[in-house]
Design a protein around this motif. Sequence first.
Motif, PDB file in Angstrom:
ATOM      1  N   TYR A 125      67.627  -7.719 -56.573  1.00 52.15           N
ATOM      2  CA  TYR A 125      68.556  -8.836 -56.553  1.00 52.15           C
ATOM      3  C   TYR A 125      69.267  -8.861 -55.196  1.00 52.15           C
ATOM      4  O   TYR A 125      69.564  -7.817 -54.625  1.00 52.15           O
ATOM      5  CB  TYR A 125      69.604  -8.687 -57.671  1.00 52.15           C
ATOM      6  N   ARG A 126      69.532 -10.038 -54.705  1.00 57.00           N
ATOM      7  CA  ARG A 126      70.207 -10.211 -53.415  1.00 57.00           C
ATOM      8  C   ARG A 126      71.585 -10.791 -53.641  1.00 57.00           C
ATOM      9  O   ARG A 126      71.762 -11.733 -54.428  1.00 57.00           O
ATOM     10  CB  ARG A 126      69.409 -11.129 -52.498  1.00 57.00           C
ATOM     11  N   GLN A 127      72.534 -10.250 -52.920  1.00 56.78           N
ATOM     12  CA  GLN A 127      73.896 -10.781 -52.954  1.00 56.78           C
ATOM     13  C   GLN A 127      74.353 -11.034 -51.533  1.00 56.78           C
ATOM     14  O   GLN A 127      74.771 -10.098 -50.840  1.00 56.78           O
ATOM     15  CB  GLN A 127      74.844  -9.820 -53.664  1.00 56.78           C
ATOM     16  N   GLN A 141      77.172 -15.028 -55.251  1.00 53.15           N
ATOM     17  CA  GLN A 141      76.768 -14.291 -56.443  1.00 53.15           C
ATOM     18  C   GLN A 141      75.421 -13.607 -56.234  1.00 53.15           C
ATOM     19  O   GLN A 141      74.620 -14.004 -55.393  1.00 53.15           O
ATOM     20  CB  GLN A 141      76.676 -15.255 -57.631  1.00 53.15           C
ATOM     21  N   ARG A 142      75.214 -12.597 -57.008  1.00 48.25           N
ATOM     22  CA  ARG A 142      73.962 -11.860 -56.981  1.00 48.25           C
ATOM     23  C   ARG A 142      72.894 -12.661 -57.709  1.00 48.25           C
ATOM     24  O   ARG A 142      73.121 -13.179 -58.810  1.00 48.25           O
ATOM     25  CB  ARG A 142      74.155 -10.501 -57.662  1.00 48.25           C
ATOM     26  N   ASP A 156      73.052  -8.031 -49.394  1.00 51.66           N
ATOM     27  CA  ASP A 156      72.922  -6.721 -50.003  1.00 51.66           C
ATOM     28  C   ASP A 156      71.891  -6.828 -51.119  1.00 51.66           C
ATOM     29  O   ASP A 156      71.978  -7.722 -51.966  1.00 51.66           O
ATOM     30  CB  ASP A 156      74.264  -6.248 -50.571  1.00 51.66           C
ATOM     31  N   TYR A 157      70.959  -5.910 -51.117  1.00 56.84           N
ATOM     32  CA  TYR A 157      69.880  -5.923 -52.095  1.00 56.84           C
ATOM     33  C   TYR A 157      70.103  -4.784 -53.086  1.00 56.84           C
ATOM     34  O   TYR A 157      70.283  -3.626 -52.674  1.00 56.84           O
ATOM     35  CB  TYR A 157      68.527  -5.768 -51.411  1.00 56.84           C
ATOM     36  N   PHE A 158      70.054  -5.140 -54.350  1.00 55.80           N
ATOM     37  CA  PHE A 158      70.320  -4.176 -55.413  1.00 55.80           C
ATOM     38  C   PHE A 158      69.094  -4.037 -56.300  1.00 55.80           C
ATOM     39  O   PHE A 158      68.511  -5.026 -56.732  1.00 55.80           O
ATOM     40  CB  PHE A 158      71.507  -4.627 -56.271  1.00 55.80           C
ATOM     41  N   TRP A 184      72.084  -0.454 -62.345  1.00 57.77           N
ATOM     42  CA  TRP A 184      71.976  -0.969 -60.983  1.00 57.77           C
ATOM     43  C   TRP A 184      72.032   0.171 -59.983  1.00 57.77           C
ATOM     44  O   TRP A 184      72.757   1.154 -60.185  1.00 57.77           O
ATOM     45  CB  TRP A 184      73.145  -1.917 -60.672  1.00 57.77           C
ATOM     46  N   GLY A 226      72.769  -0.365 -53.857  1.00 56.29           N
ATOM     47  CA  GLY A 226      72.522  -1.454 -52.922  1.00 56.29           C
ATOM     48  C   GLY A 226      72.162  -0.975 -51.540  1.00 56.29           C
ATOM     49  O   GLY A 226      72.562   0.102 -51.101  1.00 56.29           O
TER      50      GLY A 226
END
Length: 125
Positions: A37-39, A44-45, A92-94, A115, A118
């Motif tokens: 997921y990218r934020q 928002q993510r 930020d990638y989670f 999670w 990140g």
Amino acid sequence: QVRIVESGGGLVQAGGSLRLSCRVQGSIFSINTMGWYRQPRLEQRGLVAAIDGDGTTHYTDSVKGRFAISLDTSKNTMYLQMDRLKPEDTGDYFCHIDITQGDNGYSWDETLEAWGQGTQITVSD
């Protein structure tokens, strides 16, 4: 107990490539789904890509044809190959995991979602 280890972020010029990895360690019987997921900053993510335990993949439209997600179940590790990166990929990638917990080949019939902490990706013009 489960530990998530992410790696592969960094700074890259537009058009370049990066490879993210997310490894899950601990009491794992099976992987149901793993995803990235990218934020972006102050946003928002959102899902970038995900892969189910049976290999089914899911991508957000903006990365189709540029990113490729894969899963090595022998290593409980997910990879995201990102090519032709664009500035809008910055964020930020989670890593997100959805697993069934177990040990020594036995399932505890318990699922866990978690999670990673990140990793940052910056794509410059």
